[in-house]
Scaffold this motif. Structure first.
Motif, PDB file in Angstrom:
ATOM      1  N   PHE A   1      -1.111  -2.210  10.754  1.00  0.00           N
ATOM      2  CA  PHE A   1      -2.141  -2.726  11.474  1.00  0.00           C
ATOM      3  C   PHE A   1      -3.412  -1.572  11.624  1.00  0.00           C
ATOM      4  O   PHE A   1      -4.405  -2.169  11.587  1.00  0.00           O
ATOM      5  CB  PHE A   1      -1.520  -2.880  12.888  1.00  0.00           C
ATOM      6  CG  PHE A   1      -2.688  -3.613  13.921  1.00  0.00           C
ATOM      7  CD1 PHE A   1      -3.483  -4.832  13.543  1.00  0.00           C
ATOM      8  CD2 PHE A   1      -3.031  -2.722  14.964  1.00  0.00           C
ATOM      9  CE1 PHE A   1      -4.544  -5.277  14.314  1.00  0.00           C
ATOM     10  CE2 PHE A   1      -4.132  -3.367  15.945  1.00  0.00           C
ATOM     11  CZ  PHE A   1      -4.843  -4.598  15.514  1.00  0.00           C
ATOM     12  N   VAL A   2      -3.103  -0.475  11.898  1.00  0.00           N
ATOM     13  CA  VAL A   2      -4.246   0.572  12.381  1.00  0.00           C
ATOM     14  C   VAL A   2      -4.877   0.698  10.858  1.00  0.00           C
ATOM     15  O   VAL A   2      -6.291   0.680  11.056  1.00  0.00           O
ATOM     16  CB  VAL A   2      -3.800   1.848  12.753  1.00  0.00           C
ATOM     17  CG1 VAL A   2      -4.776   2.916  12.736  1.00  0.00           C
ATOM     18  CG2 VAL A   2      -3.305   1.792  14.103  1.00  0.00           C
ATOM     19  N   GLU A   3      -4.248   0.918   9.738  1.00  0.00           N
ATOM     20  CA  GLU A   3      -4.817   1.114   8.662  1.00  0.00           C
ATOM     21  C   GLU A   3      -5.877  -0.181   8.132  1.00  0.00           C
ATOM     22  O   GLU A   3      -6.893  -0.122   7.985  1.00  0.00           O
ATOM     23  CB  GLU A   3      -3.991   1.216   7.549  1.00  0.00           C
ATOM     24  CG  GLU A   3      -4.578   1.678   6.018  1.00  0.00           C
ATOM     25  CD  GLU A   3      -3.536   2.007   5.036  1.00  0.00           C
ATOM     26  OE1 GLU A   3      -2.372   2.239   5.401  1.00  0.00           O
ATOM     27  OE2 GLU A   3      -3.703   2.165   3.930  1.00  0.00           O
ATOM     28  N   SER A   4      -5.189  -1.344   8.270  1.00  0.00           N
ATOM     29  CA  SER A   4      -5.992  -2.481   7.875  1.00  0.00           C
ATOM     30  C   SER A   4      -6.811  -2.861   8.899  1.00  0.00           C
ATOM     31  O   SER A   4      -8.235  -3.377   8.264  1.00  0.00           O
ATOM     32  CB  SER A   4      -4.758  -3.771   7.964  1.00  0.00           C
ATOM     33  OG  SER A   4      -5.270  -5.030   7.601  1.00  0.00           O
ATOM     34  N   VAL A   5      -6.863  -2.611  10.128  1.00  0.00           N
ATOM     35  CA  VAL A   5      -8.137  -2.967  10.918  1.00  0.00           C
ATOM     36  C   VAL A   5      -9.230  -1.991  10.578  1.00  0.00           C
ATOM     37  O   VAL A   5     -10.280  -2.486  10.772  1.00  0.00           O
ATOM     38  CB  VAL A   5      -7.600  -3.009  12.397  1.00  0.00           C
ATOM     39  CG1 VAL A   5      -8.773  -2.849  13.438  1.00  0.00           C
ATOM     40  CG2 VAL A   5      -6.824  -4.146  12.693  1.00  0.00           C
ATOM     41  N   SER A   6      -8.912  -0.687  10.517  1.00  0.00           N
ATOM     42  CA  SER A   6     -10.027   0.190  10.103  1.00  0.00           C
ATOM     43  C   SER A   6     -10.905  -0.199   9.117  1.00  0.00           C
ATOM     44  O   SER A   6     -11.908  -0.061   8.827  1.00  0.00           O
ATOM     45  CB  SER A   6      -9.198   1.533  10.081  1.00  0.00           C
ATOM     46  OG  SER A   6      -8.583   1.844  10.758  1.00  0.00           O
TER      47      SER A   6
ATOM     48  N   VAL B   1       0.809  -1.399  -0.131  1.00  0.00           N
ATOM     49  CA  VAL B   1      -0.029   0.042   0.150  1.00  0.00           C
ATOM     50  C   VAL B   1       0.799   1.122  -0.105  1.00  0.00           C
ATOM     51  O   VAL B   1       2.052   1.217   0.231  1.00  0.00           O
ATOM     52  CB  VAL B   1      -0.985   0.028   1.165  1.00  0.00           C
ATOM     53  CG1 VAL B   1      -1.774  -1.179   1.231  1.00  0.00           C
ATOM     54  CG2 VAL B   1      -0.226   0.145   2.576  1.00  0.00           C
ATOM     55  N   ALA B   2       0.145   2.363  -0.357  1.00  0.00           N
ATOM     56  CA  ALA B   2       1.041   3.537  -0.456  1.00  0.00           C
ATOM     57  C   ALA B   2       1.673   3.830   0.672  1.00  0.00           C
ATOM     58  O   ALA B   2       3.047   4.212   0.636  1.00  0.00           O
ATOM     59  CB  ALA B   2       0.147   4.834  -1.081  1.00  0.00           C
ATOM     60  N   VAL B   3       1.190   4.241   1.796  1.00  0.00           N
ATOM     61  CA  VAL B   3       1.992   4.836   2.968  1.00  0.00           C
ATOM     62  C   VAL B   3       3.095   3.825   3.671  1.00  0.00           C
ATOM     63  O   VAL B   3       4.082   4.394   3.527  1.00  0.00           O
ATOM     64  CB  VAL B   3       0.727   4.987   4.116  1.00  0.00           C
ATOM     65  CG1 VAL B   3       1.650   5.409   5.362  1.00  0.00           C
ATOM     66  CG2 VAL B   3      -0.103   6.050   3.662  1.00  0.00           C
ATOM     67  N   ILE B   4       2.664   2.521   3.636  1.00  0.00           N
ATOM     68  CA  ILE B   4       3.671   1.634   4.177  1.00  0.00           C
ATOM     69  C   ILE B   4       4.930   1.759   2.890  1.00  0.00           C
ATOM     70  O   ILE B   4       6.143   1.499   3.191  1.00  0.00           O
ATOM     71  CB  ILE B   4       3.264   0.502   4.192  1.00  0.00           C
ATOM     72  CG1 ILE B   4       1.977   0.185   5.155  1.00  0.00           C
ATOM     73  CG2 ILE B   4       4.278  -0.805   4.460  1.00  0.00           C
ATOM     74  CD1 ILE B   4       2.518   0.796   6.558  1.00  0.00           C
TER      75      ILE B   4
ATOM     76  N   PHE C   1      -7.108   0.077   1.541  1.00  0.00           N
ATOM     77  CA  PHE C   1      -8.659   0.672   1.597  1.00  0.00           C
ATOM     78  C   PHE C   1      -9.306   0.397   0.145  1.00  0.00           C
ATOM     79  O   PHE C   1     -10.093  -0.345   0.217  1.00  0.00           O
ATOM     80  CB  PHE C   1      -8.622   1.937   2.021  1.00  0.00           C
ATOM     81  CG  PHE C   1      -9.999   2.436   1.876  1.00  0.00           C
ATOM     82  CD1 PHE C   1     -11.040   1.921   2.920  1.00  0.00           C
ATOM     83  CD2 PHE C   1     -10.519   3.092   0.807  1.00  0.00           C
ATOM     84  CE1 PHE C   1     -12.523   2.350   2.857  1.00  0.00           C
ATOM     85  CE2 PHE C   1     -11.979   3.559   0.776  1.00  0.00           C
ATOM     86  CZ  PHE C   1     -12.868   3.123   1.963  1.00  0.00           C
ATOM     87  N   ALA C   2      -8.704   0.641  -0.901  1.00  0.00           N
ATOM     88  CA  ALA C   2      -9.297   0.936  -2.152  1.00  0.00           C
ATOM     89  C   ALA C   2      -9.471  -0.795  -2.704  1.00  0.00           C
ATOM     90  O   ALA C   2     -10.384  -1.112  -2.969  1.00  0.00           O
ATOM     91  CB  ALA C   2      -8.404   1.622  -3.047  1.00  0.00           C
ATOM     92  N   ARG C   3      -8.450  -1.614  -2.694  1.00  0.00           N
ATOM     93  CA  ARG C   3      -8.563  -2.779  -3.231  1.00  0.00           C
ATOM     94  C   ARG C   3      -9.410  -3.575  -2.402  1.00  0.00           C
ATOM     95  O   ARG C   3     -10.291  -4.411  -2.779  1.00  0.00           O
ATOM     96  CB  ARG C   3      -7.187  -3.514  -3.435  1.00  0.00           C
ATOM     97  CG  ARG C   3      -6.656  -4.004  -2.139  1.00  0.00           C
ATOM     98  CD  ARG C   3      -5.098  -4.484  -2.237  1.00  0.00           C
ATOM     99  NE  ARG C   3      -4.475  -3.494  -2.820  1.00  0.00           N
ATOM    100  CZ  ARG C   3      -3.113  -3.199  -2.485  1.00  0.00           C
ATOM    101  NH1 ARG C   3      -2.484  -4.341  -1.738  1.00  0.00           N
ATOM    102  NH2 ARG C   3      -2.535  -2.300  -2.729  1.00  0.00           N
ATOM    103  N   SER C   4      -9.638  -3.370  -1.173  1.00  0.00           N
ATOM    104  CA  SER C   4     -10.627  -4.135  -0.250  1.00  0.00           C
ATOM    105  C   SER C   4     -11.869  -3.949  -0.539  1.00  0.00           C
ATOM    106  O   SER C   4     -12.855  -4.443  -0.540  1.00  0.00           O
ATOM    107  CB  SER C   4     -10.270  -4.017   1.204  1.00  0.00           C
ATOM    108  OG  SER C   4      -8.916  -4.439   1.557  1.00  0.00           O
ATOM    109  N   ALA C   5     -12.142  -2.394  -0.729  1.00  0.00           N
ATOM    110  CA  ALA C   5     -13.484  -2.130  -1.159  1.00  0.00           C
ATOM    111  C   ALA C   5     -13.923  -2.791  -2.458  1.00  0.00           C
ATOM    112  O   ALA C   5     -15.025  -3.321  -2.681  1.00  0.00           O
ATOM    113  CB  ALA C   5     -13.497  -0.363  -1.345  1.00  0.00           C
ATOM    114  N   VAL C   6     -12.841  -2.693  -3.413  1.00  0.00           N
ATOM    115  CA  VAL C   6     -13.269  -3.260  -4.830  1.00  0.00           C
ATOM    116  C   VAL C   6     -13.441  -4.842  -4.509  1.00  0.00           C
ATOM    117  O   VAL C   6     -14.682  -5.429  -5.116  1.00  0.00           O
ATOM    118  CB  VAL C   6     -11.939  -3.122  -5.806  1.00  0.00           C
ATOM    119  CG1 VAL C   6     -12.366  -4.187  -6.993  1.00  0.00           C
ATOM    120  CG2 VAL C   6     -11.683  -1.967  -6.083  1.00  0.00           C
ATOM    121  N   ASN C   7     -12.641  -5.518  -3.831  1.00  0.00           N
ATOM    122  CA  ASN C   7     -12.968  -6.924  -3.493  1.00  0.00           C
ATOM    123  C   ASN C   7     -14.370  -7.261  -2.895  1.00  0.00           C
ATOM    124  O   ASN C   7     -15.226  -8.049  -3.361  1.00  0.00           O
ATOM    125  CB  ASN C   7     -11.893  -7.244  -2.351  1.00  0.00           C
ATOM    126  CG  ASN C   7     -11.860  -8.724  -2.311  1.00  0.00           C
ATOM    127  OD1 ASN C   7     -12.032  -9.541  -3.212  1.00  0.00           O
ATOM    128  ND2 ASN C   7     -11.440  -9.252  -1.084  1.00  0.00           N
TER     129      ASN C   7
END
Lengths: 585, 585
Positions: free
Chosen positions: A280-285, A77-80, A326-332
């Protein structure tokens, strides 16, 4: 028992053909989206593009086994990627073997740390990042990432870990701008912006049903990739100075044993920890948001284990740190994924691409990937939050702005650390001077309210203080000062009642302060009383000597305490009269 | 205005002959006590004895000008001396010029840090040290210090920064024990122990009035010093291998410009910060205790400035870090000191001693000074606290024991840091999973109590949750999980009431969680209601959009909320019906 640590055992049992079809469908769409993204984020991390593909295969399979979200899509992901570039860049130059080794080691360390936190059930540590700090960090990262990609759009060489350096470096090299690169980069960026907002309505207008239009629009980056590859071949852009992806090694990820160099680990553990926590924070949110939409639940502690396994897998297959995006999970999710198996199928898709598609990407201009990144991250920049926070809470606003400023000026690592520290300091500052009020009785009721906010009844020889906070070591010093100060200002006081209706806990330091107050008030012939002590707090006080030494009484209700003490005829307080306390439990 | 930063302007105005007499009397007694103590603590810090005297002159004068306690006696103290030895020992060998330079730099850095904290009014940072952590640190320091002095009693050479090393080093060198040194050290230690407890009653028995007996007993160390000097001369102990103080430079402290070596400052700033905070906490506790006895007040923020000035003065006169000491301040108080001027007179006394008395101390055995230290610090070891904490609070017990263990094993700096970190982690852990209860109505009353503790009345379609904690970023994630979990378990629920009587604040992260809960409950056709929101919390909620979006109402009292919603006929909640909220302010 097993299924707690292996969620696959639970959803796997009810897996059937219908679910398979849904998952496969989602996997195809995510794969198409993930190929250009993986290449682009590897570029952002300063790594060869193929590393992005490697990080999108094995980690997805491991997350499918250990993760609890049914729709989270894991990968670069971008930030990581930005944080990886910053940490590895402190070790070696981009393009060297040491740089790649540092990135792989980061994935390894981060994976191990996440797994350990998960086993210790220490997910609460992620709470240290408040919402204002996270959103400030994401906004600043978005700005940094977009800026870092401008050089690829311009076709110049530039560097910098922080915003001022990046801008300075860009300004110094702007003369060398390559016109052909610009001619690819600007249209690609504009096209991708349009795809984001305008493609879906346009496709609907030409007759596609809504869902199909939406999914097709998501493939916009693939169209940009294809068109610019064709342009690069047609106009022979490589010879005109346009940077292209070049040869990508074909084949499955190599099996790699991550470095166990202690000196390297010592240099990288702090950034690895920050990457772990932010990831972790990004993923859990993301996972929580999507789970709530389908009334499913995720387990944050098990998510740590799932992400830990994914990162370890990434390290062993030559990848770099990954997390749920976020983006790819939303697409999924939108594409209808039902179980984590969709992630495993995506992994197969990416593996096939690595095996067979990479030669097609030879002529892909880097500027196209940069455009993909810029368009993706600018949506991270949130300009509304500062105003909203300013209105609601100056402290939260301060933490938000400090995080943005320090991330931009001093880089991502200092930004996260500063956000945590500023947030904690503001929290501790507030906790160290809690709200308290002198209260009096609302006439003709049993209610007691702040004397400054309401018309209430008081008597001069009884001082009722309501403390609106747990008594902990953070405010123990304040408590002593506050109570003794208020008493010192009122020479007529003979009884002090601490109304404890909002005192949710008293730790050992708070207890010592109460003892000190009791002692000092006793020296002056003043009684100390407690009222409305909560059950769990009273249970605990019973285990100390405080109640025996209390220079006054414990009352069940403030109104009973006030009634009895207000009618006190001036006799000195009875030091050991606490029969009411005994009856309270 | 001026007198806030210069307390001397306040007490100086009413200074008169009576106060002068009291102050002078106290100064003479404290001077006599301070001479052997200063020498001993300099020894503990690994510095030449005269440095202890230097640190007891100018700092006292500066504290008299800037400090707010009327009776605090500033100078070298045991724990800070140990911390100085540990920090300077990491830079250079004891006895070298670099070692002394490091000690002086520590005083300078610590002084500047204290003054800055004072100007920023950041005294609340001292709150980070909870009582259990401080008492654990003091106990462990007492053990370390006493152990570190055993080598002087035995007359051997030994080292070590932590307890295992110290004991190992002592054991390795015990064969070299010097009998003559032991013959001085053991009686001196026994005599000083007796002086502490037995001298006062013995002196009273021979006819001295109580106060005179007390003050004379305080001069016990001076007697030990005198007797062992005579013994050393009489038996020519230096030639028999007994270490003595030797030549002390005569004369006033030199004017020294502290080092501005950046590399040194970078190595020392962390220990200097720890020394500052520990010194401040110790000093403020002493000052507050003594001030309360005479119903005086001190200002902690101004104390930072006073101690900062004292430490800067120490650095400029060749001294090392100082703070307010417990024993000597108590003596100063008991001897009748009225104003900080007593400290300035003590400084004159020490200056005279430095000018004229030092030749007399030539033959003073080091073992005597070690005995002084051992007897002084063993009173710091507190063996009752662990049991008391165990009974009251396991978390506080854990912080206490962790601080003792880490201080003993890893040294004083790691001990303080570990204490702060463990304390914070335990605090954050508790804050991240606060107490909450499902509540019901106590029959025939308007009170609502925990359904698990009381016989109460509830209805299936209304869920009342009382949250016993401020809603902050530390528990925002918990709040969402808790509320949604409880709702998920009760399919009949149509209304959720959050009873906010103990919610003392809601920060931006807490607000976002409430918004998320509201949104998700709304999706399921469930109304979210608030009751008993406190005034300041409501004021703040009014500044956000939350109340407009609230999928339910805000009720002044829980009983009104329950009454209305329990009689709800099953109609879906009205999303924007919040007229009650408007009327609440």
């Amino acid at each position: 028992m097993f299924s707690r640590y292996l969620p696959i055992l639970e959803w796997g049992r009810t897996y059937n053909r219908n679910v398979l079809t849904d998952d496969l469908m989602a996997a195809v769409i995510v794969t198409i989206m993930l190929i250009p993204q993986s290449l682009a984020y590897a570029l952002l991390a300063g790594l060869p593009p193929v590393v992005g593909l490697y990080a999108s295969i094995l980690p997805l399979v491991l997350y499918a086994v250990f993760g609890t979200s049914r729709t989270l899509a894991v990968g670069p992901v971008a930030v990581i990627s930005l944080m990886t570039a910053s940490a590895a860049g402190a070790i070696a130059e981009q393009g060297t073997a040491q740089y790649l080794e540092a990135a792989i080691t980061l994935a390894m360390l981060s994976g191990v740390m996440l797994a350990i936190l998960g086993i210790l059930r220490a997910g609460f540590l992620a709470n240290l990042l408040s919402h204002p700090v996270i959103s400030g960090f994401i906004t600043a990262s978005g700005i940094l990432i977009a800026t870092s990609q401008l050089k690829h759009i311009l076709g110049v060489t530039a560097g910098g870990d922080n915003w001022p350096d990046m801008l300075g470096s860009l300004a110094a090299s702007i003369d060398e701008t390559n016109g052909w690169t610009l001619a690819i980069g600007i249209p690609a960026t504009m096209f991708l912006f349009w795809v984001r907002k305008g493609a879906k309505p346009a496709l609907q207008k030409v007759g596609l049903p809504e869902r199909a239009a939406d999914m097709t629009a998501k493939a916009g980056p693939v169209v940009a990739v294809a068109l610019t590859i064709l342009a690069a071949i047609a106009f022979d852009l490589q010879d005109k100075g346009v940077n292209i992806v070049g040869a990508i090694p074909q084949g499955l990820p190599p099996f790699a044993v991550p470095s166990t160099d202690l000196a390297l680990i010592e240099q990288l553990w702090v950034p690895a920890l920050l990457i772990s926590i932010i990831g972790f924070v990004e993923s859990v949110s993301v996972a929580q948001t999507l789970a709530a939409k389908r009334r499913q639940r995720i387990s944050p502690d098990q998510e740590l284990i799932g992400l830990g396994a994914a990162n370890v897998a990434s390290a062993f297959s030559g990848g770099y740190p990954v997390t749920g995006g976020f983006a790819r999970s939303a697409v999924n999710f939108d594409a209808g994924a039902q179980t984590p198996a969709a992630g495993a199928y995506t992994a197969v898709g990416i593996a096939l691409a690595t095996l067979f598609l990479t030669p097609l990407l030879f002529s892909l201009p880097i500027a196209t990937l940069a455009a993909t990144i810029i368009v993706a991250v600018l949506s991270l920049v949130d300009l509304k939050t500062p105003g909203r926070l300013w209105r609601y809470s100056k402290a939260d606003f301060a933490a938000h702005i400090a995080t943005i400023a320090i991330t931009l000026i001093a880089g991502v690592e200092m930004g996260v650390i500063a956000g945590v520290v500023v947030g904690l300091l503001l929290y501790l500052w507030r906790a160290s001077r809690p709200h308290a009020a002198i209260v009096g009785r609302v006439p003709e009721t049993e209610h007691f309210r702040n004397v400054e906010r309401h018309e209430v009844f008081t008597v001069p020889h009884v001082l009722s203080i309501r403390i609106d906070e747990a008594l902990t070591y953070l405010n123990a010093r304040w408590l002593e000062e506050y109570v003794l100060e208020e008493v010192a200002e009122r020479p007529a006081v003979r009884h002090v009642i601490l109304m404890c209706s909002a005192v949710n806990a008293i730790d050992a330091s708070g207890l010592e302060s109460l003892e000190a107050i009791n002692h000092r008030l006793g020296d002056g012939g003043i009684g100390l009383h407690l009222s409305e002590v909560k059950g769990p707090v009273m249970d605990r006080l019973q285990r100390s000597h405080f109640l025996e030494e209390l220079n006054g009484q414990v009352f069940l209700s403030q109104s009973r305490a006030f009634e009895k003490l207000a009618s006190d005829d001036g006799a000195p307080p009875e030091p050991h009269d606490h029969y009411l306390a005994r009856g309270l439990i």
